[in-house]
Motif scaffolding. Sequence first.
Motif, PDB file in Angstrom:
ATOM      1  N   SER A   1       8.889  21.531  19.054  1.00 11.48           N
ATOM      2  CA  SER A   1       8.912  20.255  18.287  1.00 11.48           C
ATOM      3  C   SER A   1       7.478  20.016  17.370  1.00 11.48           C
ATOM      4  O   SER A   1       6.598  20.623  17.710  1.00 11.48           O
ATOM      5  CB  SER A   1       8.803  19.045  19.553  1.00 11.48           C
ATOM      6  OG  SER A   1       8.484  17.882  18.786  1.00 11.48           O
TER       7      SER A   1
ATOM      8  N   ARG B   1       6.291  17.362  16.788  1.00  8.24           N
ATOM      9  CA  ARG B   1       5.487  15.977  17.133  1.00  8.24           C
ATOM     10  C   ARG B   1       4.327  16.316  17.355  1.00  8.24           C
ATOM     11  O   ARG B   1       3.669  17.287  17.910  1.00  8.24           O
ATOM     12  CB  ARG B   1       5.954  15.634  18.679  1.00  8.24           C
ATOM     13  CG  ARG B   1       7.306  14.757  18.271  1.00  8.24           C
ATOM     14  CD  ARG B   1       7.447  13.868  19.699  1.00  8.24           C
ATOM     15  NE  ARG B   1       8.843  13.604  20.065  1.00  8.24           N
ATOM     16  CZ  ARG B   1       9.188  12.358  20.831  1.00  8.24           C
ATOM     17  NH1 ARG B   1       8.229  11.524  21.277  1.00  8.24           N
ATOM     18  NH2 ARG B   1      10.319  11.888  21.014  1.00  8.24           N
TER      19      ARG B   1
ATOM     20  N   ASN C   1       2.102  14.232  19.002  1.00  8.14           N
ATOM     21  CA  ASN C   1       1.661  13.729  20.169  1.00  8.14           C
ATOM     22  C   ASN C   1       1.430  14.525  21.238  1.00  8.14           C
ATOM     23  O   ASN C   1       2.442  14.843  21.881  1.00  8.14           O
ATOM     24  CB  ASN C   1       2.360  12.375  20.684  1.00  8.14           C
ATOM     25  CG  ASN C   1       2.496  11.697  21.718  1.00  8.14           C
ATOM     26  OD1 ASN C   1       1.385  11.972  22.564  1.00  8.14           O
ATOM     27  ND2 ASN C   1       2.415  10.446  21.834  1.00  8.14           N
TER      28      ASN C   1
END
Length: 364
Positions: A51, A53, A55
């Motif tokens: 991923s 992402r 975060n």
Amino acid sequence: MKIAVIGNGIVGATFVNEMLERHPNSDIVQFDGLKGTATVASAGIIAPWLSKRRNQKWYNLARQGAEFMQEMAQKYQMPKDVYLQSGVIYTRDSDDKLKSLLELAQQRIQNAPQMGDFSEVTSSQIKKLFPFIRSTSNGVFVRGGARIDGQRFIHFLNLRNQEKVQVVQAPAKITIEGQQAFVNGSNFDLVIVAAGAWIAQTLAPLGIQAQVRPQKGQLIEINLPDNQFIDHNAPVLMPEGERDFIPTNDGTLLIGATHENDQGFDLTVSAEIVKDLLASGQRIIPGLSEKAIKHVRVGTRAYTEDFAPFFGRLPQHSQILVASGLGSSGLTTGPIIGKLLVDLIDNPLLDVSHLTKPISTYIN
């Protein structure tokens, strides 16, 4: 200990299972009055390692979630139609993008051995696995990736625990009197609110606002054209720029899912969305027509402003623990959150700050 669990999605069902594993004498009442939950409509992919992402808390949680799901599947010998470590293939349309993905995989596997190894695969190798597709893209095959059927996962856990849990098929209303918590008039030592997108309505009578919104998700299940067949053990295919393609143990293929932020709790099938999902399939699978659609699944996810899940104990009501905001990663993060809620009961001082922001970020 008498515990009320509000919700029977992936968090609620896993919490119940884990609580009974550690504390078999727990008195648990589960309120299963929610309809259209994300888990029931979902079939998804457990492979968070590539991923993009940013975060880091989410990634830590998802990485632990993938590991925990592997452990659960092995421990309980889950059948293949519930959970299957089939592997996942990500395709890229350029050599530079493929190189970047391989570099990310090499980086991530250092702290995630459950990835199970990875390798570059050519378009011809992919076509051997999926002879019905049209694609010239190469990809990366992550062998530790898995697919999971949300509804069957819940059913599997519910069957394990059905004689130990009282299930109430009704909406739940929480009230507080002094230091005591009540659900539908009955007193409980602890209340677990795993109500997904309905957490705001569940907590509102207590004067609590939850910054959680509903997100509609739809996917289609198709039969392959011309009576073509897909191997039951085939990996998940994630073509760049298209929807995800998830084989099932019934010889069909799932295409999806959507992320619709403006549809509230509407569970009607959208002809426009179905057309869009089918078009994604047609770009990959020659000869695919509308007649191939066997079923459409519709559910409601919970999502937050930063698209991150949260969980923990309410500061103002220590007898209430909550979890929500799982979004599209719920099949990966849901089980580990269910486990972590039990961890927090066993150890109220447990530090989970590396996995989620403070509850006050989403609840006030």
